[in-house]
Design a protein around this motif. Sequence first.
Motif, PDB file in Angstrom:
ATOM      1  N   ARG A  25      32.407 -12.135  30.094  1.00  0.00           N
ATOM      2  CA  ARG A  25      32.973 -12.329  31.428  1.00  0.00           C
ATOM      3  C   ARG A  25      32.842 -11.015  32.186  1.00  0.00           C
ATOM      4  O   ARG A  25      33.105  -9.950  31.629  1.00  0.00           O
ATOM      5  N   MET A  74      34.280  -8.691  33.951  1.00  0.00           N
ATOM      6  CA  MET A  74      35.534  -8.119  34.450  1.00  0.00           C
ATOM      7  C   MET A  74      35.472  -6.599  34.379  1.00  0.00           C
ATOM      8  O   MET A  74      35.210  -6.036  33.325  1.00  0.00           O
ATOM      9  N   PHE A  81      34.079 -18.584  33.967  1.00  0.00           N
ATOM     10  CA  PHE A  81      34.135 -17.384  34.803  1.00  0.00           C
ATOM     11  C   PHE A  81      33.094 -17.421  35.910  1.00  0.00           C
ATOM     12  O   PHE A  81      33.330 -16.977  37.018  1.00  0.00           O
ATOM     13  N   CYS A 122      38.597 -11.388  39.832  1.00  0.00           N
ATOM     14  CA  CYS A 122      38.389 -11.768  38.429  1.00  0.00           C
ATOM     15  C   CYS A 122      39.697 -12.064  37.724  1.00  0.00           C
ATOM     16  O   CYS A 122      39.711 -12.657  36.658  1.00  0.00           O
TER      17      CYS A 122
END
Lengths: 591, 163
Positions: A293, A295, B68, A450
């Motif tokens: 992900r 982030m 995501f 996020c």
Amino acid sequence: MAKETSIRVCMGPGGIASGGEEVLRAFGRELKKSNVKAALKKGCSMHHVGCMGLCARDVLVEVVLNGKTYTYQYVTPDMVSTIVSKHVVGGKPIKEWLVDDSYVNFIKKQTKVVLSDCGRINPESLDAYIAVGGYEATRSVLKSKTPEDTIEIIKESGLRGRGGAGFPTGRKWEFCRAVESDRKYIICNADEGDPGAFMDRALLEGNPHAVLEGMIIGAYAIGADSGYVYIRAEYPLAVERLRLALKHAKKKKLLGRNILGSGFNFDIKIKLGAGAFVCGESTALMYSIEGKRGMPRITPPRSTEAGLWGKPTVLNNVETLANIPYIIRNGANWFASFGKGKSKGTKVFALTGKIKNSGLIEVPMGISLRKIVYDIGGGIEEDKKLKAVQTGGPSGGCIPASMIDINVDYESLAKVGSIVGSGGMIVLDEDDCMVNVAKYFLQFTQSESCGKCVPCRVGTKRLLEIMERITSGRGKTSDLALLEKLGNDVKSASLCGLGQAAPNPILSTIKYFREEYEVHIAGRCPSKVCKELLTYSIIEELCKGCCACLRACSSGAITGEKKKPHRIDQSLCVKCGACFEVCKFKSVDRE
Amino acid sequence: MRGKDFSVEQAAGTLESLYEKYRGEKGAVIPLLQDVQEEFGYLPEEAVNWIADRLEVPRSFFFGVATFYAQFHLAPRGKNIITACSGTACHVKGSERIINFIKRDLGLTDKQETTEDMGFTLEKVNCVGVCSISPVVIINKKVHGKAAPAKILKEIKLLKKKK
């Protein structure tokens, strides 16, 4: 010397969308005809090129005849045979199809460095790039310059990151060079996520080799042996042209082992992004390449110390990298001669919105906004009044019309609460509602947050709720102070650039358009954009009783018989605006 | 085998070959998911589970990544994909109005993306990068610039007739 006859068809993003492929095919068919072939004894070359700039007038076609270049606008396939027979063969340009003075101004008032070959050469041909001096910079760096020399040139040129933050590129390279490591990476950030910016797309589609060349030189300077291009999957043509460029470069030994016999090894891989705005942030982007992900994390350590897979990594934006070969070829002083103060060189802007000449432009840093909007842009559409220019996308701010003489550079824009950013420039006119524009950007950043840090995750949500309250008639006078307080908190407490910049559109519009917020809180939207603040009614004299509004109304608020004036029951109306949109007789009024 | 009728038994061969394609490659989760989506039109839950189990990686890791990124779709999508750009330039040039027209024409509610009969999916995206000819609507990968509601509805009508 016999002058070459050639035809160039714009197949940048705008060109293709406007039918560039069909136009190109039509030229192909015409030029193959036997009578045309016989007439053109010296032959005529034809190829497609990347973005020519004025996308609003696509398809653009250039005919080069006897050393002169003629540009046709709004070309469609059915115009092609006339252009070939009258102009290419007959030598007589068709005046009424050529571009006008406003186009000439659009081109003349620009300074092209990084876009100088984009829109001129065939982006799918390595030879075409080499013919205009391509890969000369790579050759000279690998043969006669040390990595330190190379870094010095870039530092002297004053080049700063073109993707947003404006960090000096040479210094970034120097940091990474200084770190000892068995492995280093260079990444090209082609995840152009700012809505309203498309220069990276145009560069990758129009001159992909310049970007690759920038990466090769950068890799040599920092000591990296592998690189990645992290590119949006939404840009399929850019990906395709990049793949082709990589293939051609490898074949010519410009990539791979022992590049040009110098002993330097470097290879590039393509990674497709999957649609996350936050991945424009360097640490997030690297996590995304690692398959996680995207982030962001706390810095330090900076990416130049511990980036991709924990190794020192330089991340540069597409436009930054595409500048490198031109700087090496022409020298640091030449590049630094453009621009003002601490902002050197040129910058590409995507000039869009309510502007006559909408397209991709390149100007020296520090040029006045007035020159961009009026000289290059040709003024506001339908000669309406300019209200503001939004720069820097969701991280930027709005510059009001009263500040039109501001210089467009990193420092000057920051002073008024906006940023250069990646170069999106959206022109807003008197019909645009600034509160709505600010809400629009906040919706964007809120949904792209996020979620890792509280100030951004919760702060943007609360900011958006307040904005929704104001635009739906439930605003309170205390809301403005609350927006400012909360906005500044989110700015100072968020982990990464996304959150730190998210309140900018709100803060800058409150600063320059405070009274517009106040009118909204009082229950009115002067630009008639915020639907929930409007009241819809039917003007009986104009209503033909066609029932279109009745069918479109989802709440059953409209009644009336066929061919008789209809009515809206205000107690049932949900103010969706559907009736206004569908009415063909302008008989729905909104106040 | 696209759309609603996904069966993991039938898909096992395809999944195995995708697994083989990326075996041993560092950071291949996103390209692997992109390939699965390309193959089936969306990310079927069972397919993601199958791959996670095969790789002996927690399923949650894969779903963490899949949820995501905006590009991944966890529900089956319609036969025709309409992508309406809501970038800034399109927004100020009236993209919302066009989206409303399309929604009404297809009978979609605010939260719905795909029509009941799986004929159409309408998605809003942030920016497709052709801002100079805004507003932009992409129908099955064909870009329509300076889009007017009437023009877009005509295209949709043609597609409706086709099926």
